[in-house]
Write a protein that holds these residues in place. Structure first.
Motif, PDB file in Angstrom:
ATOM      1  N   ALA A  12     -54.410 -43.962 -18.448  1.00  0.00           N
ATOM      2  CA  ALA A  12     -54.322 -43.777 -16.997  1.00  0.00           C
ATOM      3  C   ALA A  12     -53.356 -42.634 -16.671  1.00  0.00           C
ATOM      4  CB  ALA A  12     -53.895 -45.052 -16.279  1.00  0.00           C
ATOM      5  N   TRP A  13     -53.520 -42.063 -15.500  1.00  0.00           N
ATOM      6  CA  TRP A  13     -52.654 -40.963 -15.067  1.00  0.00           C
ATOM      7  C   TRP A  13     -51.223 -41.416 -14.875  1.00  0.00           C
ATOM      8  CZ3 TRP A  13     -53.605 -36.108 -15.640  1.00  0.00           C
ATOM      9  CH2 TRP A  13     -54.925 -35.674 -15.683  1.00  0.00           C
ATOM     10  N   LEU A  25     -48.162 -46.250 -21.815  1.00  0.00           N
ATOM     11  CA  LEU A  25     -47.257 -45.234 -22.361  1.00  0.00           C
ATOM     12  C   LEU A  25     -45.843 -45.403 -21.836  1.00  0.00           C
ATOM     13  CD1 LEU A  25     -49.521 -42.065 -22.067  1.00  0.00           C
ATOM     14  CD2 LEU A  25     -48.947 -43.342 -24.133  1.00  0.00           C
ATOM     15  N   THR A  26     -45.699 -45.709 -20.558  1.00  0.00           N
ATOM     16  CA  THR A  26     -44.376 -45.828 -19.959  1.00  0.00           C
ATOM     17  C   THR A  26     -43.590 -46.927 -20.659  1.00  0.00           C
ATOM     18  OG1 THR A  26     -45.286 -47.276 -18.255  1.00  0.00           O
ATOM     19  CG2 THR A  26     -45.044 -44.963 -17.699  1.00  0.00           C
ATOM     20  N   GLY A  27     -42.380 -46.583 -21.048  1.00  0.00           N
ATOM     21  CA  GLY A  27     -41.524 -47.541 -21.740  1.00  0.00           C
ATOM     22  C   GLY A  27     -41.804 -47.662 -23.225  1.00  0.00           C
ATOM     23  N   GLY A  28     -42.827 -46.993 -23.720  1.00  0.00           N
ATOM     24  CA  GLY A  28     -43.186 -47.081 -25.134  1.00  0.00           C
ATOM     25  C   GLY A  28     -42.211 -46.350 -26.037  1.00  0.00           C
ATOM     26  N   ARG A  79     -43.409 -36.725 -18.903  1.00  0.00           N
ATOM     27  CA  ARG A  79     -43.987 -37.495 -17.786  1.00  0.00           C
ATOM     28  C   ARG A  79     -43.779 -38.995 -17.928  1.00  0.00           C
ATOM     29  NH1 ARG A  79     -49.376 -36.661 -14.336  1.00  0.00           N
ATOM     30  NH2 ARG A  79     -49.351 -38.704 -13.386  1.00  0.00           N
ATOM     31  N   PHE A  80     -43.870 -39.520 -19.151  1.00  0.00           N
ATOM     32  CA  PHE A  80     -43.848 -40.971 -19.337  1.00  0.00           C
ATOM     33  C   PHE A  80     -42.635 -41.478 -20.118  1.00  0.00           C
ATOM     34  CE2 PHE A  80     -48.405 -39.712 -19.326  1.00  0.00           C
ATOM     35  CZ  PHE A  80     -48.696 -40.166 -18.059  1.00  0.00           C
ATOM     36  N   GLY A  81     -41.859 -40.571 -20.681  1.00  0.00           N
ATOM     37  CA  GLY A  81     -40.694 -40.960 -21.471  1.00  0.00           C
ATOM     38  C   GLY A  81     -39.392 -40.711 -20.725  1.00  0.00           C
ATOM     39  N   ALA A  82     -38.303 -40.904 -21.436  1.00  0.00           N
ATOM     40  CA  ALA A  82     -36.983 -40.728 -20.840  1.00  0.00           C
ATOM     41  C   ALA A  82     -36.632 -39.248 -20.664  1.00  0.00           C
ATOM     42  CB  ALA A  82     -35.923 -41.418 -21.705  1.00  0.00           C
ATOM     43  N   ARG A  83     -37.107 -38.411 -21.594  1.00  0.00           N
ATOM     44  CA  ARG A  83     -36.884 -36.968 -21.462  1.00  0.00           C
ATOM     45  C   ARG A  83     -37.917 -36.227 -22.306  1.00  0.00           C
ATOM     46  NH1 ARG A  83     -31.523 -36.038 -25.182  1.00  0.00           N
ATOM     47  NH2 ARG A  83     -32.593 -36.709 -27.037  1.00  0.00           N
TER      48      ARG A  83
END
Length: 99
Positions: A12-13, A25-28, A79-83
């Protein structure tokens, strides 16, 4: 372009995973690794063998160049990670050769 064509359908976007939690992906861990190596390896080689209930992510190492793998890895970690990672084509080439 790569995210739109090959990733957004499952991830997903928003990075929340489209239809299944395993695609989030987020938080992975892979997208939050500071070097980006884990995310790049997943993009290169995929997630292994899937099952009917848990599909596997395919590897894209044969479809994309080292430059393209580095670009999508850096985008995904930003986009989905911490940096954002700062992988180069040379870094991806070394990962490709070692694994």
């Amino acid at each position: 372009r790569i995210l739109e064509g090959n990733c957004a359908g499952c991830h997903a976007w928003t990075g929340a995973g489209a239809g299944r939690e395993a695609a989030q992906l987020t938080g992975g861990r892979a997208v939050n690794g500071p070097s980006g190596a884990n995310a790049a390896l997943m993009i290169l080689h995929g997630s292994g063998t899937g099952t009917p209930y848990r599909p596997a992510m395919p590897g894209f190492g044969k479809a994309y160049s080292n430059d393209e793998i580095a670009a999508v890895t850096n985008y995904v970690t930003a986009r989905f990670g911490a940096r954002a990672s700062k992988l180069t084509a040379g870094d991806v080439g070394r990962l490709r050769d070692a694994n």
